[in-house]
Scaffold this motif. Structure first.
Motif, PDB file in Angstrom:
ATOM      1  N   UNK A   1       3.560  17.793  36.491  1.00 18.28           N
ATOM      2  CA  UNK A   1       3.621  16.839  35.339  1.00 18.28           C
ATOM      3  C   UNK A   1       3.994  15.691  36.340  1.00 18.28           C
TER       4      UNK A   1
ATOM      5  N   UNK B   1       1.501  12.093  36.583  1.00 16.09           N
ATOM      6  CA  UNK B   1       1.855  10.687  36.030  1.00 16.09           C
ATOM      7  C   UNK B   1       2.217   9.536  37.069  1.00 16.09           C
TER       8      UNK B   1
ATOM      9  N   UNK C   1      11.380  22.506  28.283  1.00 17.37           N
ATOM     10  CA  UNK C   1      10.173  21.516  28.489  1.00 17.37           C
ATOM     11  C   UNK C   1      10.588  20.029  28.006  1.00 17.37           C
ATOM     12  N   UNK C   2      11.306  20.050  27.032  1.00 19.55           N
ATOM     13  CA  UNK C   2      11.704  18.875  26.485  1.00 19.55           C
ATOM     14  C   UNK C   2      12.502  17.735  27.415  1.00 19.55           C
TER      15      UNK C   2
ATOM     16  N   UNK D   1      11.902  16.691  30.212  1.00 19.96           N
ATOM     17  CA  UNK D   1      11.418  15.758  31.062  1.00 19.96           C
ATOM     18  C   UNK D   1      10.692  14.538  30.321  1.00 19.96           C
TER      19      UNK D   1
ATOM     20  N   UNK E   1       8.164  11.049  31.476  1.00 23.84           N
ATOM     21  CA  UNK E   1       7.402  10.498  32.782  1.00 23.84           C
ATOM     22  C   UNK E   1       7.790   9.511  33.888  1.00 23.84           C
TER      23      UNK E   1
ATOM     24  N   UNK F   1       8.172   4.667  23.570  1.00 29.65           N
ATOM     25  CA  UNK F   1       7.682   5.269  22.088  1.00 29.65           C
ATOM     26  C   UNK F   1       8.545   4.672  21.074  1.00 29.65           C
TER      27      UNK F   1
ATOM     28  N   UNK G   1      10.296   5.435  17.296  1.00 30.20           N
ATOM     29  CA  UNK G   1      10.430   6.339  16.087  1.00 30.20           C
ATOM     30  C   UNK G   1       9.563   5.931  14.841  1.00 30.20           C
ATOM     31  N   UNK G   2       8.834   6.878  14.207  1.00 27.73           N
ATOM     32  CA  UNK G   2       8.177   6.662  13.082  1.00 27.73           C
ATOM     33  C   UNK G   2       8.933   6.767  11.983  1.00 27.73           C
TER      34      UNK G   2
ATOM     35  N   UNK H   1      -1.400  16.726  29.821  1.00 27.12           N
ATOM     36  CA  UNK H   1      -0.275  16.283  28.818  1.00 27.12           C
ATOM     37  C   UNK H   1       0.619  15.534  29.232  1.00 27.12           C
ATOM     38  N   UNK H   2       1.282  14.901  28.228  1.00 26.25           N
ATOM     39  CA  UNK H   2       2.497  13.982  28.665  1.00 26.25           C
ATOM     40  C   UNK H   2       3.699  15.036  28.970  1.00 26.25           C
ATOM     41  N   UNK H   3       4.516  14.600  29.951  1.00 27.38           N
ATOM     42  CA  UNK H   3       5.597  15.300  30.136  1.00 27.38           C
ATOM     43  C   UNK H   3       6.556  15.594  28.895  1.00 27.38           C
ATOM     44  N   UNK H   4       6.993  16.587  28.692  1.00 24.30           N
ATOM     45  CA  UNK H   4       7.771  17.031  27.687  1.00 24.30           C
ATOM     46  C   UNK H   4       7.109  17.492  26.287  1.00 24.30           C
TER      47      UNK H   4
ATOM     48  N   UNK I   1       2.817  22.497  26.755  1.00 27.04           N
ATOM     49  CA  UNK I   1       2.960  23.209  27.884  1.00 27.04           C
ATOM     50  C   UNK I   1       3.729  24.696  27.696  1.00 27.04           C
ATOM     51  N   UNK I   2       4.414  24.617  26.609  1.00 28.84           N
ATOM     52  CA  UNK I   2       5.011  26.013  26.317  1.00 28.84           C
ATOM     53  C   UNK I   2       4.041  26.750  25.702  1.00 28.84           C
TER      54      UNK I   2
ATOM     55  N   UNK J   1       8.505  25.117  22.296  1.00 24.36           N
ATOM     56  CA  UNK J   1       9.737  24.653  23.354  1.00 24.36           C
ATOM     57  C   UNK J   1      10.327  26.301  23.515  1.00 24.36           C
TER      58      UNK J   1
ATOM     59  N   UNK K   1       5.737  11.535  22.635  1.00 23.37           N
ATOM     60  CA  UNK K   1       5.564  10.033  22.634  1.00 23.37           C
ATOM     61  C   UNK K   1       5.127   9.400  21.621  1.00 23.37           C
ATOM     62  N   UNK K   2       4.449  10.052  20.236  1.00 29.58           N
ATOM     63  CA  UNK K   2       4.083   9.214  19.102  1.00 29.58           C
ATOM     64  C   UNK K   2       4.923   9.723  17.942  1.00 29.58           C
TER      65      UNK K   2
ATOM     66  N   UNK L   1       8.688  10.510  18.953  1.00 22.22           N
ATOM     67  CA  UNK L   1       9.803  10.656  19.836  1.00 22.22           C
ATOM     68  C   UNK L   1      11.061  11.314  19.348  1.00 22.22           C
ATOM     69  N   UNK L   2      11.173  11.091  18.174  1.00 19.66           N
ATOM     70  CA  UNK L   2      12.307  11.581  17.119  1.00 19.66           C
ATOM     71  C   UNK L   2      12.091  13.096  17.246  1.00 19.66           C
TER      72      UNK L   2
ATOM     73  N   UNK M   1      11.761  14.913  19.720  1.00 18.79           N
ATOM     74  CA  UNK M   1      12.762  15.524  20.864  1.00 18.79           C
ATOM     75  C   UNK M   1      13.729  16.334  20.320  1.00 18.79           C
TER      76      UNK M   1
ATOM     77  N   UNK N   1      16.521  20.558  16.846  1.00 14.95           N
ATOM     78  CA  UNK N   1      17.927  21.233  17.064  1.00 14.95           C
ATOM     79  C   UNK N   1      18.587  21.774  15.895  1.00 14.95           C
TER      80      UNK N   1
END
Lengths: 172, 287
Positions: free
Chosen positions: A35, A39, A90-91, A93, A95, A168, A170-171, B17-20, B24-25, B174, B203-204, B206-207, B209, B213
Motif C-alpha cells: 500500500x 502511494x 487495516x484501519x 494505516x 498514506x 479529508x 468529516x462530513x 485502494x487508499x491505505x485504510x 482490503x479486508x 475490517x 478518505x471521503x 474519515x469519521x 475510522x 467502534x
C-alpha cells in the motif's frame, strides 16, 4: 459462525493456531508495505517490509517446529481462527504514515498477541499445550519490549492531519 | 493453513485502494473463503461494475469481468445461466448495487438467481470523490449534499429480503476472518445470497475510522428465523449494527425454473402461427 473452543486445544493444535496468527501478521505487513509503495511512501514501505520479514522468520520457526513435532496432517483450518490476533488492523494505516506510527501499530499488534495468549492460558486445559502457550506468551512479550525500545528512540508522532497537505474533511 | 493457501487466489496486481480502505479486508476475506472451500480458480468468476470496489476482480487469480456501472448483475446472470457449474460472485459498491443497478438488484433477488452478491458498502461514492450514495446517512454532508443529505438512507438487507433474496447477511471489512466465514456460507448457499459489507471509506468519510467502534455486534452462526419480517427487524435493530447471517431459506432457483421451462418447451412446443394468421388478427384487419 462459532469460534473453535480454544480451551480444548492440544499441543499440535495450539502450534497450528500460532502458525495461523504469524501467517496473518506477515501477510498484513506485506499488504501494508505494498500500500505504501503504491502511494509513493517508500520509507514506510521499507519499514513494513522489514516487519513482514521479522514475522515471516517467526512463522518459519513455528512451521519447522510443527514439522518436527508430527507427521500428521494439519488439523486446524484457517477459519478456526475468527479474530485477527497479531495482524495490525487495516484501519491503522494512512498514506503518509511515519516510522513512529508504524512502530506504534506494530507494538499494539504484539500487545494484542500478548493479551490473546494470556487469555488463552486462563482457559487451556492440556498441560503440554499450556507450557507451549507460556513460551509463546514470553516470546510476544519480548517482541513488545523490542519494538517499544525502537519506538522510544524516535520523536513523538505528529497528528495524522498535520502530515496531510489535503486532509479529508468529516462530513457529518 | 488449509490445504489451499488463500494467497494462491491473489493476482500479481497491487490494489490501488487508499491505505485504510475496508475493501482490503473484503479481498482478504474472499480469498480466505475460496481457500476454505478449496475452490478451483477455474471454477470461479468474479463480476463487478464500476467503482473502487469493482476493481476487485483484477486482484484475484480467476476469471472475472469488469462490467459497466450498475450492470454487474445482468452480466453475472447471463454467465450463470450459460455456465451453471461456475461459482459466480458479484462484487459491487453501494452506488453500483443499490442505486445505478438497483433495478437489477431487485430482479436478481426476486428470481433467486444462484449468485453470491458481495456489496462493499462505504456509504459514499468514493471513486468519484465523495458524492452521497443511497446508504449515506440522513443529514450527512457530502460534495453533493453540502447542507446535509435530505434523502433517508436505504436499508440494503430490507430491500434484499423484500425483493426475495434467500440469503441475507452483513459483515465488516475490517474483520476479514469473520467476514470470510460469512462468505463461505454465502458461497455454499444455492440461490441469491447478499452479503452487505460495511467497508469504511477513510478518505471521503474519515469519521468512519472510528464510527463503528463498540457499535457492532455479531449474531450466531445460524439465522434464528425463516421469517423475512423478523429478519428485517433484526437487520435494522436500533441497538447497534448487527452483523452476521440474518436469513437463509432454500427455494428453487431461476436456473431450476429455466430448466423446467426448456423441458416443457421440448415436450409441448408452442404453436407457431403463420404470417397470414398474425396479419389477419391485427386490429382492423379482421373486419
Amino acid at each position: 459462525m462459532k469460534q473453535k473452543d480454544f480451551s480444548m486445544l492440544n499441543l499440535l493444535e495450539l502450534l497450528e493456531i500460532a502458525i495461523l496468527i504469524e501467517e496473518e501478521a506477515a501477510e498484513r505487513f506485506g499488504v501494508f508495505s505494498d500500500q505504501m509503495a503504491v502511494h509513493h511512501n517508500e520509507e514506510a514501505a521499507r519499514l513494513f517490509r522489514e516487519l513482514q520479514a521479522h514475522e515471516a522468520a517467526h512463522l518459519a520457526r513455528l512451521q519447522e517446529k510443527r514439522r518436527r513435532a508430527s507427521d500428521l496432517p494439519i488439523s486446524v483450518k484457517a477459519l478456526d481462527l475468527l479474530e485477527s490476533v497479531e495482524a495490525p488492523p487495516y484501519e491503522c494505516v494512512h498514506y503518509k504514515m511515519t516510522e513512529c506510527e508504524i512502530f506504534e501499530a506494530a507494538v499494539a499488534a504484539e500487545q494484542n498477541a500478548v493479551a490473546f495468549y494470556e487469555n488463552l492460558l486462563k482457559r487451556l486445559k492440556d498441560e503440554e499445550a499450556r507450557d507451549l502457550a507460556r513460551t509463546f506468551l514470553e516470546e510476544e512479550k519480548r517482541h513488545v519490549e523490542l519494538l517499544e525500545n525502537k519506538r522510544g528512540a524516535l520523536p513523538p508522532c505528529a497528528p495524522l492531519c498535520d502530515q496531510d497537505d489535503d486532509p479529508p474533511v468529516p462530513h457529518a | 493453513m488449509s490445504t489451499v493457501e488463500s494467497k494462491t487466489y491473489r493476482s500479481d496486481l497491487k490494489p490501488v485502494w487508499c491505505p485504510g480502505c475496508g475493501d482490503f479486508g473484503v479481498l482478504n476475506a474472499l480469498t480466505l473463503a475460496f481457500a476454505d472451500l478449496a475452490l478451483k480458480p477455474e471454477h470461479l468468476s468474479v463480476i463487478s461494475g464500476i467503482g473502487c470496489s469493482s476493481r476487485l476482480p483484477a486482484y484475484i487469480r480467476n476469471y472475472g469481468f469488469h462490467a459497466i456501472h450498475g450492470r454487474a448483475l445482468p452480466v453475472a446472470a447471463g454467465l450463470k445461466l450459460a455456465r451453471p457449474e461456475l461459482h459466480v460472485i458479484v462484487t459491487m459498491g453501494d452506488g453500483d448495487a443499490y442505486s445505478i443497478g438497483g433495478n437489477h438488484f431487485l430482479h436478481a433477488a426476486r428470481r433467486n438467481l444462484d449468485l453470491t452478491c458481495i456489496v462493499m458498502d462505504n456509504r459514499i461514492y468514493g471513486m468519484t470523490k465523495g458524492q452521497l450514495s443511497p446508504t449515506t446517512p440522513l443529514k450527512d454532508r457530502t460534495h453533493t449534499s453540502p447542507y446535509g443529505s435530505i434523502d433517508p438512507p436505504l436499508h440494503p438487507l430490507v430491500v434484499a429480503l423484500g425483493a426475495g433474496a434467500t440469503f441475507a447477511a452483513r459483515g465488516f471489512g475490517w474483520e476479514p476472518r469473520r467476514l470470510a466465514a460469512l462468505i463461505v456460507q454465502a458461497l455454499a448457499h444455492r440461490g441469491f445470497s447478499v452479503v452487505d459489507v460495511i467497508s469504511p471509506c477513510v478518505v471521503f468519510r474519515p469519521e468512519d475510522r472510528t464510527a463503528f467502534k463498540g457499535k457492532l455486534t455479531w449474531t450466531n452462526e445460524a439465522p434464528e428465523t425463516e421469517d423475512r419480517f423478523k429478519a428485517m427487524a433484526r437487520a435494522t435493530s436500533e441497538k447497534g449494527l448487527s452483523l452476521g447471517l440474518f436469513f437463509q431459506k432454500e427455494a428453487p432457483t431461476y436456473e431450476d425454473a429455466i430448466k423446467g421451462e426448456m423441458e416443457a418447451a421440448k415436450q409441448h412446443p408452442a404453436p407457431v402461427r403463420g404470417l397470414d394468421e398474425i396479419v389477419a388478427a391485427l386490429p382492423g384487419r379482421g373486419e
